[in-house]
Scaffold this motif. Structure first.
Motif, mmCIF file in Angstrom:
data_model
loop_
_atom_site.group_PDB
_atom_site.id
_atom_site.type_symbol
_atom_site.label_atom_id
_atom_site.label_comp_id
_atom_site.label_asym_id
_atom_site.label_seq_id
_atom_site.Cartn_x
_atom_site.Cartn_y
_atom_site.Cartn_z
ATOM 1 N N VAL A 1 0.836 -1.202 0.000
ATOM 2 C CA VAL A 1 0.000 0.000 0.000
ATOM 3 C C VAL A 1 0.869 1.249 0.000
ATOM 4 O O VAL A 1 0.626 2.202 -0.747
ATOM 5 C CB VAL A 1 -0.959 -0.005 1.211
ATOM 6 N N SER A 2 1.924 1.246 0.829
ATOM 7 C CA SER A 2 2.824 2.406 0.868
ATOM 8 C C SER A 2 3.507 2.618 -0.475
ATOM 9 O O SER A 2 3.635 3.756 -0.955
ATOM 10 C CB SER A 2 3.881 2.207 1.956
ATOM 11 N N LEU A 3 3.941 1.520 -1.100
ATOM 12 C CA LEU A 3 4.623 1.614 -2.393
ATOM 13 C C LEU A 3 3.716 2.196 -3.467
ATOM 14 O O LEU A 3 4.114 3.091 -4.220
ATOM 15 C CB LEU A 3 5.115 0.228 -2.807
ATOM 16 N N THR A 4 2.490 1.705 -3.548
ATOM 17 C CA THR A 4 1.580 2.201 -4.591
ATOM 18 C C THR A 4 1.245 3.668 -4.374
ATOM 19 O O THR A 4 1.069 4.421 -5.333
ATOM 20 C CB THR A 4 0.290 1.361 -4.644
ATOM 21 N N ARG A 5 1.188 4.092 -3.113
ATOM 22 C CA ARG A 5 0.945 5.509 -2.817
ATOM 23 C C ARG A 5 2.144 6.354 -3.275
ATOM 24 O O ARG A 5 1.985 7.381 -3.925
ATOM 25 C CB ARG A 5 0.713 5.705 -1.323
ATOM 26 N N ARG A 6 3.346 5.923 -2.902
ATOM 27 C CA ARG A 6 4.546 6.693 -3.241
ATOM 28 C C ARG A 6 4.751 6.796 -4.746
ATOM 29 O O ARG A 6 5.149 7.839 -5.260
ATOM 30 C CB ARG A 6 5.790 6.045 -2.614
ATOM 31 N N GLU A 7 4.475 5.701 -5.454
ATOM 32 C CA GLU A 7 4.725 5.663 -6.891
ATOM 33 C C GLU A 7 3.532 6.150 -7.715
ATOM 34 O O GLU A 7 3.607 6.194 -8.937
ATOM 35 C CB GLU A 7 5.099 4.238 -7.313
ATOM 36 N N GLY A 8 2.436 6.486 -7.049
ATOM 37 C CA GLY A 8 1.271 7.004 -7.761
ATOM 38 C C GLY A 8 0.630 5.997 -8.693
ATOM 39 O O GLY A 8 0.154 6.351 -9.776
ATOM 40 N N LEU A 9 0.589 4.732 -8.278
ATOM 41 C CA LEU A 9 0.058 3.670 -9.131
ATOM 42 C C LEU A 9 -1.444 3.494 -8.944
ATOM 43 O O LEU A 9 -1.941 3.479 -7.812
ATOM 44 C CB LEU A 9 0.752 2.342 -8.819
ATOM 45 N N THR A 10 -2.152 3.348 -10.034
ATOM 46 C CA THR A 10 -3.543 2.904 -9.990
ATOM 47 C C THR A 10 -3.503 1.392 -9.839
ATOM 48 O O THR A 10 -2.888 0.694 -10.651
ATOM 49 C CB THR A 10 -4.280 3.288 -11.284
ATOM 50 N N THR A 11 -4.124 0.867 -8.790
ATOM 51 C CA THR A 11 -3.950 -0.549 -8.446
ATOM 52 C C THR A 11 -5.299 -1.253 -8.345
ATOM 53 O O THR A 11 -6.237 -0.745 -7.737
ATOM 54 C CB THR A 11 -3.199 -0.684 -7.101
ATOM 55 N N VAL A 12 -5.360 -2.454 -8.953
ATOM 56 C CA VAL A 12 -6.534 -3.320 -8.841
ATOM 57 C C VAL A 12 -6.052 -4.649 -8.278
ATOM 58 O O VAL A 12 -5.171 -5.296 -8.847
ATOM 59 C CB VAL A 12 -7.230 -3.539 -10.196
ATOM 60 N N HIS A 13 -6.625 -5.039 -7.169
ATOM 61 C CA HIS A 13 -6.151 -6.202 -6.418
ATOM 62 C C HIS A 13 -7.302 -7.190 -6.227
ATOM 63 O O HIS A 13 -8.367 -6.815 -5.715
ATOM 64 C CB HIS A 13 -5.627 -5.714 -5.061
ATOM 65 N N VAL A 14 -7.096 -8.432 -6.632
ATOM 66 C CA VAL A 14 -8.078 -9.493 -6.405
ATOM 67 C C VAL A 14 -7.680 -10.266 -5.151
ATOM 68 O O VAL A 14 -6.520 -10.653 -4.991
ATOM 69 C CB VAL A 14 -8.137 -10.465 -7.603
ATOM 70 N N THR A 15 -8.627 -10.476 -4.259
ATOM 71 C CA THR A 15 -8.373 -11.301 -3.088
ATOM 72 C C THR A 15 -9.655 -12.008 -2.674
ATOM 73 O O THR A 15 -10.760 -11.555 -2.975
ATOM 74 C CB THR A 15 -7.837 -10.457 -1.914
ATOM 75 N N HIS A 16 -9.495 -13.135 -1.970
ATOM 76 C CA HIS A 16 -10.655 -13.812 -1.376
ATOM 77 C C HIS A 16 -10.748 -13.490 0.115
ATOM 78 O O HIS A 16 -11.674 -13.933 0.793
ATOM 79 C CB HIS A 16 -10.525 -15.331 -1.555
ATOM 80 N N ASP A 17 -9.790 -12.707 0.610
ATOM 81 C CA ASP A 17 -9.684 -12.406 2.042
ATOM 82 C C ASP A 17 -10.420 -11.102 2.348
ATOM 83 O O ASP A 17 -9.963 -10.013 1.993
ATOM 84 C CB ASP A 17 -8.202 -12.295 2.400
ATOM 85 N N ARG A 18 -11.542 -11.206 3.036
ATOM 86 C CA ARG A 18 -12.350 -10.023 3.332
ATOM 87 C C ARG A 18 -11.602 -9.033 4.219
ATOM 88 O O ARG A 18 -11.656 -7.821 3.999
ATOM 89 C CB ARG A 18 -13.659 -10.444 3.999
ATOM 90 N N ALA A 19 -10.899 -9.545 5.222
ATOM 91 C CA ALA A 19 -10.169 -8.652 6.129
ATOM 92 C C ALA A 19 -9.088 -7.897 5.366
ATOM 93 O O ALA A 19 -8.863 -6.706 5.617
ATOM 94 C CB ALA A 19 -9.556 -9.455 7.275
ATOM 95 N N GLU A 20 -8.424 -8.575 4.441
ATOM 96 C CA GLU A 20 -7.407 -7.909 3.633
ATOM 97 C C GLU A 20 -8.024 -6.808 2.784
ATOM 98 O O GLU A 20 -7.497 -5.693 2.704
ATOM 99 C CB GLU A 20 -6.708 -8.930 2.741
ATOM 100 N N ALA A 21 -9.135 -7.109 2.144
ATOM 101 C CA ALA A 21 -9.804 -6.112 1.302
ATOM 102 C C ALA A 21 -10.166 -4.878 2.112
ATOM 103 O O ALA A 21 -9.928 -3.738 1.689
ATOM 104 C CB ALA A 21 -11.053 -6.725 0.666
ATOM 105 N N ILE A 22 -10.719 -5.091 3.282
ATOM 106 C CA ILE A 22 -11.168 -3.970 4.115
ATOM 107 C C ILE A 22 -9.983 -3.141 4.603
ATOM 108 O O ILE A 22 -10.068 -1.915 4.720
ATOM 109 C CB ILE A 22 -12.009 -4.511 5.290
ATOM 110 N N SER A 23 -8.857 -3.788 4.846
ATOM 111 C CA SER A 23 -7.713 -3.079 5.432
ATOM 112 C C SER A 23 -6.935 -2.244 4.428
ATOM 113 O O SER A 23 -6.289 -1.262 4.811
ATOM 114 C CB SER A 23 -6.769 -4.082 6.111
ATOM 115 N N ILE A 24 -6.968 -2.608 3.126
ATOM 116 C CA ILE A 24 -6.071 -1.931 2.188
ATOM 117 C C ILE A 24 -6.779 -1.120 1.109
ATOM 118 O O ILE A 24 -6.151 -0.291 0.449
ATOM 119 C CB ILE A 24 -5.118 -2.937 1.501
#
Length: 350
Positions: free
Chosen positions: A178-201
């Motif tokens: 998350v820190s890296l994508t913020r610093r580098e200004g990346l538009t990011t799409v992330h697939v996960t099955h982990d609900r807690a992960e999705a909510i946290s990031i």
């Protein structure tokens, strides 16, 4: 810094089934969006369609305002990281990371400088000469991430990129990502099955079901007001029961109980005579005396410790199970209790 726009997008397979149906979604530049949903919901199909590995049956994919629907993956300027890190074992870390630049015709000194910078970004400074076999799983995934971002992609796509890692390494890499994508200004799409992960990031979460978008919301919005009973069931472990509205009350025949309309969270406009779905999340459930007339008789079926509380499941005489979270007076399995249910979420039934 590119936006992503999916417009009237559908994907059908040879057997006639749909992977995606009528998808309309706008992802803003530098936004971190997570795709989530049950197995077969379409989240990986959507990611691979954005990447160009899946050809849509109809609709369009726009990246930075340009129509990329029929542009091959290698010309979309996207970085992609998969669940299995897929680094080449015969190449050094530096060769792995620099491969996209070499493929594009860049030469020695230019590649070396960018490789050093990118390895530093992912916490692998000084690892360039090592072979992947000497690295841990987390380090190999960092190599894959470095390779994905070295060519300055406009979009970063992550397909279950963290799911093969053990905690706490997974948590650490999640934070760094998350820190890296913020610093580098990346538009990011992330697939996960982990609900807690999705909510946290996530900045926003896209909930998919049966190839359709069920809800797009911030984590806070999603947790506080799931758009449908199915989303409530999937995201917040709600138990969903049938009901009907009569004389200003929401009646639940399965539990032989009811609530005044003012005492429920009505997600849709509901009126007398409407059939409804009643979603009861864990935070709406409390424990009381087993035989009190105001409580619903139930039996404890599981108790799990969760660091600061216990996740408890209880089954009613009607056969419905409810989850709740408690912090004291932990009940035992098979113990009988009474359940109180307050402020359930109510949806008009389809």
């Amino acid at each position: 810094m590119s936006s992503i726009k999916l417009r009237d997008l559908s994907v059908s397979f040879r057997d006639g089934t749909f992977g995606l149906q009528d998808i309309n979604l706008k992802i803003e530049p530098e936004e971190f969006v997570v795709l989530i949903g049950p197995s077969g919901s379409g989240k990986t199909t959507m990611l691979r369609t954005i990447a160009g590995f899946v050809e849509p049956s109809s609709g369009s994919v726009l990246i930075g305002g340009e129509d990329m629907t029929h542009v091959p993956p290698e010309r979309r300027r996207m970085g992609m990281v998969f669940q299995q890190h897929a680094v080449w074992p015969h190449m050094s870390v530096a060769k792995n990371v620099g491969y996209p630049l070499a493929r594009n015709g860049e030469k020695g000194a230019s590649i070396s400088k960018r490789v050093e910078r990118t390895l530093a970004l992912v916490g692998l400074e000084g690892f360039g000469s090592r072979k992947p076999a000497s690295l841990s799983g987390g380090q190999r995934q960092r190599v894959a991430l470095a390779r994905a971002i070295i060519a300055d992609p406009t979009v970063l796509l992550l397909d279950e990129a963290l799911s093969a890692l053990d905690e706490p390494l997974r948590d650490a890499l999640r934070r760094e990502l998350v820190s890296l994508t913020r610093r580098e200004g990346l538009t990011t799409v992330h697939v996960t099955h982990d609900r807690a992960e999705a909510i946290s990031i996530a900045d926003r979460i896209v909930v998919l079901g049966n190839g359709r978008i069920q809800q797009v919301a911030t984590p806070t919005e999603l947790l506080s007001a799931p758009a449908t009973a199915d989303v409530a069931r999937f995201i917040v472990d709600a138990t969903v029961l049938n009901g009907i509205v009569r004389n200003g009350r929401v009646m639940c025949p399965d539990l032989d109980t009811s609530w005044d309309l003012d005492a429920v969270q009505a997600i849709d406009d509901i009126f007398d005579g409407d059939l409804v779905d009643i979603a009861i999340p864990p935070h709406s459930v409390g424990i009381g005396p087993a035989h009190h007339p105001d409580y619903i008789f139930a039996e404890i079926t599981s108790v799990l410790f969760q660091v600061t509380s216990y996740s408890v499941t209880a089954k009613t005489q009607s056969g419905h199970s409810f989850r709740m979270s408690i912090t004291c007076s932990v009940p035992e399995i098979s113990e009988t209790i009474g359940l109180s249910i307050d402020n359930p979420m109510v949806y008009r039934a389809d």
